[in-house]
Design an enzyme around this catalytic site. Structure first.
Site, mmCIF file in Angstrom:
data_model
loop_
_atom_site.group_PDB
_atom_site.id
_atom_site.type_symbol
_atom_site.label_atom_id
_atom_site.label_comp_id
_atom_site.label_asym_id
_atom_site.label_seq_id
_atom_site.Cartn_x
_atom_site.Cartn_y
_atom_site.Cartn_z
ATOM 1 N N ASP A 48 49.058 38.876 36.299
ATOM 2 C CA ASP A 48 50.025 38.426 37.298
ATOM 3 C C ASP A 48 51.461 38.662 36.819
ATOM 4 O O ASP A 48 51.813 38.325 35.685
ATOM 5 C CB ASP A 48 49.795 36.932 37.574
ATOM 6 C CG ASP A 48 50.396 36.496 38.888
ATOM 7 O OD1 ASP A 48 51.576 36.798 39.134
ATOM 8 O OD2 ASP A 48 49.671 35.838 39.667
ATOM 9 N N THR A 84 51.855 36.155 44.930
ATOM 10 C CA THR A 84 50.523 36.265 44.329
ATOM 11 C C THR A 84 49.376 36.349 45.335
ATOM 12 O O THR A 84 48.565 37.276 45.287
ATOM 13 C CB THR A 84 50.308 35.070 43.382
ATOM 14 O OG1 THR A 84 51.296 35.146 42.355
ATOM 15 C CG2 THR A 84 48.928 35.100 42.757
ATOM 16 N N ASP A 251 50.062 42.093 40.599
ATOM 17 C CA ASP A 251 50.280 41.821 42.024
ATOM 18 C C ASP A 251 51.706 42.105 42.475
ATOM 19 O O ASP A 251 51.947 42.336 43.646
ATOM 20 C CB ASP A 251 49.878 40.375 42.344
ATOM 21 C CG ASP A 251 50.477 39.351 41.386
ATOM 22 O OD1 ASP A 251 51.072 39.734 40.355
ATOM 23 O OD2 ASP A 251 50.351 38.142 41.669
HETATM 24 P P1 AMP Z 1 53.380 32.808 42.338
HETATM 25 O O1 AMP Z 1 53.968 31.541 42.849
HETATM 26 O O2 AMP Z 1 53.252 33.832 43.428
HETATM 27 O O3 AMP Z 1 54.067 33.283 41.134
HETATM 28 O O4 AMP Z 1 51.881 32.451 41.933
HETATM 29 C C1 AMP Z 1 51.420 32.455 40.614
HETATM 30 C C2 AMP Z 1 50.525 31.293 40.388
HETATM 31 O O5 AMP Z 1 49.343 31.425 41.156
HETATM 32 C C3 AMP Z 1 50.074 31.195 38.961
HETATM 33 O O6 AMP Z 1 50.808 30.196 38.317
HETATM 34 C C4 AMP Z 1 48.620 30.824 39.050
HETATM 35 O O7 AMP Z 1 48.347 29.649 38.349
HETATM 36 C C5 AMP Z 1 48.363 30.640 40.519
HETATM 37 N N1 AMP Z 1 47.028 31.121 40.891
HETATM 38 C C6 AMP Z 1 46.503 32.328 40.645
HETATM 39 N N2 AMP Z 1 45.248 32.443 41.103
HETATM 40 C C7 AMP Z 1 44.959 31.255 41.670
HETATM 41 C C8 AMP Z 1 43.804 30.738 42.320
HETATM 42 N N3 AMP Z 1 42.710 31.495 42.481
HETATM 43 N N4 AMP Z 1 43.871 29.472 42.780
HETATM 44 C C9 AMP Z 1 44.992 28.730 42.628
HETATM 45 N N5 AMP Z 1 46.099 29.164 42.010
HETATM 46 C C10 AMP Z 1 46.096 30.411 41.537
HETATM 47 ZN ZN ZN Z 2 51.784 36.730 41.120
HETATM 48 ZN ZN ZN Z 3 55.056 34.289 40.097
#
Ligand code: AMP
Ligand code: ZN
Ligand code: ZN
Length: 419
Positions: A48, A84, A251
């Site tokens: 990620d 994400t 992503d």
């Molecule tokens: P973002 O806010 O777009 O940066 O999202 C990243 C976060 O998504 C990370 O901190 C992960 O912990 C969370 N994440 C990734 N996969 C999952 C999942 N399958 N279920 C819940 N949270 C997730």
């Molecule tokens: Zn992400």
């Molecule tokens: Zn993020």
């Protein structure tokens, strides 16, 4: 899930497969192209928030080895919003968010209510997840899928789940995730999955907390690279390295956001009675119908780095107009800025790195590395849109893709000669 439970599950799998010899022996690794569907396992690995240029700026010997010996793209272009959940789900469905329905990490639906990453009931509710993810395509065509985390993999979609899956546990140690995936590859042929996923969020977390050029982000990259190294060692021990297809993706990328570059929406408009979704730097507003135009006008004049769109006039390349979960107004700030809904303590320092901006920005691009019998050797290709990976993965698995918006033609350069 607790780590203890995961460990228990893992022990179960290992015990089940303990009597088995080298997994390659029963045909797991016959060359792709000539073999039956799924006979060459495909491991899809997501790091990620791994920006496209991190690999040039950090040692990461294991990732570099894969890129050097296999095929690497100059970048993986995400979909809007470069967050994400929408992007992980586009990668596995070949659909834009306006078709698969995961239009943000935080979204609302007239019937289902609100969705957020931390809301387990929502994340596990298949009604949020449209289209057909590749694990469903695989299972429907007689293959097995196993997910050590992927957005959507915890829900039953179209009545199907991966044969093996785990509820998301961000605390589960990185090396444990590798052991779980290797354990799945150790299963006897009639139970072994052909499509597997692995996911780590460390690089994204460090990027948000400390920015793209910090020692913490460098350390997270080094840590994830070590876990990739463990996977490669595990594959080598099993005679599987070079006999499974590995795809490493991210992503989205990351942009630095100096703390003082933050706008607050409530400084410009009254949000009482407005449904607010999305998150910095793109916030989505559903006001009562009569307030849509006044709010749009107020925001249009609010600040030079802030842009507001009606959903029907968002940039065409975003393909972000049609789904009913996309609210009437989309508000975003320029690269390097953050956008908050309200003033007041959040309990957290402002992020020093952020993504979610226009996918055309170079800073938002991720990585794509491929290695294995179905993939090109010592090859470099240009930028690839993540929309096309579903077609690529179905091709590598030898399964018929469901209807989607990707094109195999766009990823031909990634494939091994004659494949
Ligand atoms: P973002 O806010 O777009 O940066 O999202 C990243 C976060 O998504 C990370 O901190 C992960 O912990 C969370 N994440 C990734 N996969 C999952 C999942 N399958 N279920 C819940 N949270 C997730
Ligand atoms: Zn992400
Ligand atoms: Zn993020």
């Amino acid at each position: 899930m607790t780590s203890r439970l995961s460990a228990w599950l893992l022990l179960g799998w290992l015990a089940a497969s303990a009597h088995h010899g080298a997994p390659g022996a029963d045909g797991a690794a016959s060359p792709a192209g000539s073999a039956a569907a799924g006979s060459t396992p495909l491991v899809l690995i997501s790091i990620d928030g791994f920006r496209w240029d991190y690999l040039d700026r950090h040692p990461a010997p294991n990732l570099r080895r894969l890129a050097r010996e296999g095929v690497a793209a100059r970048g993986l272009v995400p979909v809007f919003p470069s967050k994400t959940f929408p992007n992980h789900y586009t990668i596995v469905t070949g659909l834009h968010p306006d078709r698969h329905g995961v239009v943000a990490n935080t979204m609302a639906d007239a019937v289902l209510g609100r969705f957020s990453l931390a809301d387990r009931a929502a994340v596990e509710d298949g009604r949020w997840w449209g289209g057909e993810p590749i694990w469903v395509t695989a299972e429907r065509q007689g293959l097995r899928a196993a997910t050590c985390f992927w957005p959507g993999s915890e829900a039953e979609i179209g009545g199907v789940r991966p044969t093996y899956w785990l509820p998301y546990d961000g605390q589960l140690a990185g090396e444990e995730r590798v052991r779980i995936v290797l354990g799945w590859l150790d299963l006897p042929a009639d139970r072994r999955p052909s499509f597997l996923t692995l996911y780590w969020s460390d690089v994204d977390g460090a990027g948000h907390d400390t920015g793209t050029r910090s020692p913490e982000t460098a350390a997270a990259i080094a840590r994830v690279d070590r876990w990739i190294g463990l996977l490669l060692e595990g594959l080598e021990e099993r005679g599987l390295f070079g006999r499974v297809n590995l795809l490493v993706v991210s992503d989205h990328g990351m942009a630095d956001t100096p703390g003082e570059q933050t706008l607050v929406l409530e400084d410009f408009v009254d949000l009482a009675g407005v449904e607010v979704t999305g998150e910095t730097p793109a916030i989505f507003l559903r006001p009562p119908p009569e307030r849509v135009e006044p709010i749009r006008r107020a925001l249009a004049a609010a600040h030079p780095v802030l842009t507001v769109w009606r959903r029907e006039s968002t940039p065409r390349s975003w393909r972000y107009r049609d789904h009913p979960r996309i609210p009437p107004l989309i508000v975003a700030v320029e690269e390097g800025w953050n956008l908050r809904e309200a003033r007041g303590a959040t309990g957290r320092p402002p992020p020093l790195g952020m993504h979610g901006y226009d996918p055309r920005l170079r800073s938002m691009h991720g990585i794509l590395i491929g290695h294995g019998p179905g993939l090109a050797v010592n090859a470099r290709v240009g930028r690839i849109e993540n929309l096309h990976l579903y077609e690529l993965m179905c091709h590598l698995l030898g399964i018929e893709p469901a209807e989607n918006e990707g094109r195999l033609r766009a990823v031909r350069g990634l494939l091994a000669k004659g494949h």
